[in-house]
Write a protein that holds these residues in place. Structure first.
Motif, mmCIF file in Angstrom:
data_model
loop_
_atom_site.group_PDB
_atom_site.id
_atom_site.type_symbol
_atom_site.label_atom_id
_atom_site.label_comp_id
_atom_site.label_asym_id
_atom_site.label_seq_id
_atom_site.Cartn_x
_atom_site.Cartn_y
_atom_site.Cartn_z
ATOM 1 N N SER A 1 0.838 -1.207 0.000
ATOM 2 C CA SER A 1 0.000 0.000 0.000
ATOM 3 C C SER A 1 0.868 1.250 0.000
ATOM 4 O O SER A 1 0.533 2.250 -0.646
ATOM 5 C CB SER A 1 -0.953 -0.005 1.198
ATOM 6 N N SER B 1 1.926 1.749 -3.403
ATOM 7 C CA SER B 1 0.834 2.322 -4.190
ATOM 8 C C SER B 1 0.716 3.819 -3.941
ATOM 9 O O SER B 1 0.391 4.585 -4.858
ATOM 10 C CB SER B 1 -0.481 1.625 -3.846
ATOM 11 N N GLY C 1 -5.464 1.268 -4.059
ATOM 12 C CA GLY C 1 -4.088 0.836 -3.852
ATOM 13 C C GLY C 1 -3.546 1.294 -2.515
ATOM 14 O O GLY C 1 -2.997 0.497 -1.750
ATOM 15 N N GLY D 1 -5.983 -0.733 0.430
ATOM 16 C CA GLY D 1 -4.957 -1.743 0.676
ATOM 17 C C GLY D 1 -4.439 -1.691 2.095
ATOM 18 O O GLY D 1 -4.279 -2.725 2.762
ATOM 19 N N PHE E 1 -4.428 -11.561 -0.757
ATOM 20 C CA PHE E 1 -3.893 -10.206 -0.832
ATOM 21 C C PHE E 1 -3.164 -9.982 -2.155
ATOM 22 O O PHE E 1 -3.262 -8.904 -2.754
ATOM 23 C CB PHE E 1 -2.947 -9.943 0.346
ATOM 24 N N TYR F 1 -5.632 -9.354 -4.810
ATOM 25 C CA TYR F 1 -6.219 -8.021 -4.658
ATOM 26 C C TYR F 1 -5.299 -6.946 -5.226
ATOM 27 O O TYR F 1 -5.715 -6.124 -6.063
ATOM 28 C CB TYR F 1 -6.526 -7.741 -3.186
ATOM 29 N N TYR F 2 -4.033 -6.923 -4.775
ATOM 30 C CA TYR F 2 -3.130 -5.853 -5.211
ATOM 31 C C TYR F 2 -2.839 -5.929 -6.704
ATOM 32 O O TYR F 2 -2.807 -4.895 -7.401
ATOM 33 C CB TYR F 2 -1.825 -5.913 -4.417
#
Length: 445
Positions: A294, A297, A328, A332, A376, A379-380
């Protein structure tokens, strides 16, 4: 926090927030809202408020009810305000969304829904601000200062939102119409930049130190970061309101705010890097590894913003910039920390009362990190793919990315439920004598 108070309704807030997140992802996967429609279209307004109010703000409020007392080493002003606040926020958001849907022709015309939703949301956020503000304002130290600035930004965000709702209903007069015409960027900046980002930064300072056994960020450094962030929000909102009042453009104001925002992000990166360097727990748990993504991001958001501004294409790709910021960076970080917070609070609730009198598992024994890692990762990767799809103008690819994000989030939620139900704790240690299994949706203490 051993022996400290556990907020009774924090898990309820988290459950509500995750439900709204799934709703937002379903809307994106179904092609409702941007990029299928204009960023100012009613469907996009539905999507934006499901994400920012239903998901992020609800999760943030739940975390603050638990951790503001930890930041200040003092009890919450009133535990009794938390549940009514959640009820008002939920009812207000539903009314607001119904009002937007009526504007878009998906429901029969009902102009009163927007003001009703605004009033309920003002009441709900008002209870949150009063409860947390009265807890923090007498002794604002370290990260708690970020929370106070975040709450002030929340006041501004809610005020703008209420004016917009009344203006859209035709109840605000010429002044309200003028604010609606040019004030949306100020509303978004106060909400995303002030309330959500600065508050997330402040809470993350404490969580990073707690979970990595690291010293707290130096007060001087955190003050510098907060000053840059607070000035960025103040420049955008205050300067923007002044410019609107004089009939001037907002480009100069937002250029100054952007420079201050970049400075804040750089200083925050410095602070986080210092925490990682000084940690005593050298093995990074899953929540920390995912938090690093995160932070990456957030850095990517800053780079993207600079690139888009330098090329003069920020208005064209504003959706991609906002998407990476919201999913992000903010989402996140929230998901990564929820995974750990739920395990931590569940351990305190279940095993804290019997610690020293019976054998208990470790906090990390409540979670199966190896199994959760893939969710995870999905997701990212999907968030970054969705950002690229928006930049490339590929709505079909974006919907696929949103569907993949949904798969990742469902997997993360399943892991959180397993943690709460102690399903990964070996039977001999699962419920020692004197302990009580936690309730899924609220704390029994």
């Amino acid at each position: 926090m051993i022996g400290g108070n556990i907020s009774r309704w924090t898990m309820t807030y988290f459950a509500a927030a995750l439900t709204w997140l799934l709703a937002a992802l379903a809307l994106m996967a179904a092609g409702i809202g941007h990029p299928a429609t204009d960023v100012a279209a009613p469907d996009t307004l539905v999507l934006v408020h499901v994400i920012c109010v239903g998901w992020l703000s609800t999760a943030m409020c739940g975390a603050l009810f638990q951790f503001v007392p930890v930041l200040l080493a003092k009890p919450l002003f009133s535990e009794r305000l938390a549940l009514p606040a959640l009820g008002l926020l939920t009812a207000g958001l539903i009314a607001l969304l119904a009002g937007f849907m009526a504007l878009g022709g998906r429901l029969p015309s009902a102009p009163w829904l927007l003001p009703l939703g605004a009033v309920l949301l003002v009441a709900g956020f008002g209870l949150v601000i009063v409860d947390l503000g009265l807890t923090a304002w007498l002794r604002p130290t370290g990260p708690a200062r970020f929370v106070l600035v975040g709450l002030a930004s929340l006041c501004t965000t809610v005020t703008f939102g209420a004016v917009f709702a009344f203006a859209l209903a035709g109840w605000a007069g010429p002044v309200g119409d003028a604010v609606l015409a040019r004030g949306i960027p100020l509303h978004a900046t106060a909400g995303l930049g002030g309330w959500l980002t600065l508050t997330a930064m402040g809470v993350s300072y404490r969580l990073l130190s707690m979970f990595m056994l690291a010293p707290d960020v130096e007060d001087r450094q955190s003050r510098q970061t907060l000053a840059a962030g607070g000035l960025a929000v103040a420049a955008a909102v205050g300067g923007g309101a002044f410019a609107i009042g004089l009939g001037m453009g907002l480009n100069a104001v937002f250029s100054v705010a952007a420079l201050l925002g970049l400075t804040c992000a750089a200083l925050y990166g410095r602070d986080v890097a210092g925490v990682f360097r000084s940690r005593k727990r050298h093995h990074l748990e899953l929540n920390m590894r995912m938090a690093m993504l995160s932070f990456a991001s957030l850095a990517g958001t800053a780079v993207l913003g600079v690139a888009l501004v330098s090329m003069g294409t920020l208005p064209l790709h504003l959706g991609a910039f906002a998407f990476l910021t919201v999913f992000g960076w903010l989402s996140g970080l929230v998901l990564a920390k929820l995974y750990k917070i739920v395990a931590f609070l569940t351990w305190l609730e279940t095993y804290g009362p019997v610690m020293g009198r019976a054998a208990t598992p470790r906090v990390q024994d409540l979670a199966a990190e190896q199994r959760a890692t893939k969710w995870f990762a999905i997701y990212y990767l999907a968030v970054w793919a969705g950002t690229l799809a928006l930049l490339a103008g590929e709505p079909s690819a974006f919907r696929i990315a949103a569907a993949a994000m949904t798969v990742g989030v469902i997997g993360i939620i399943h892991e959180i439920i397993r943690i709460r139900r102690l399903e990964d704790v070996a039977p001999p240690l699962r419920l020692p004598a004197g302990s009580v299994a936690p309730h899924l949706l609220f704390a029994k203490t």
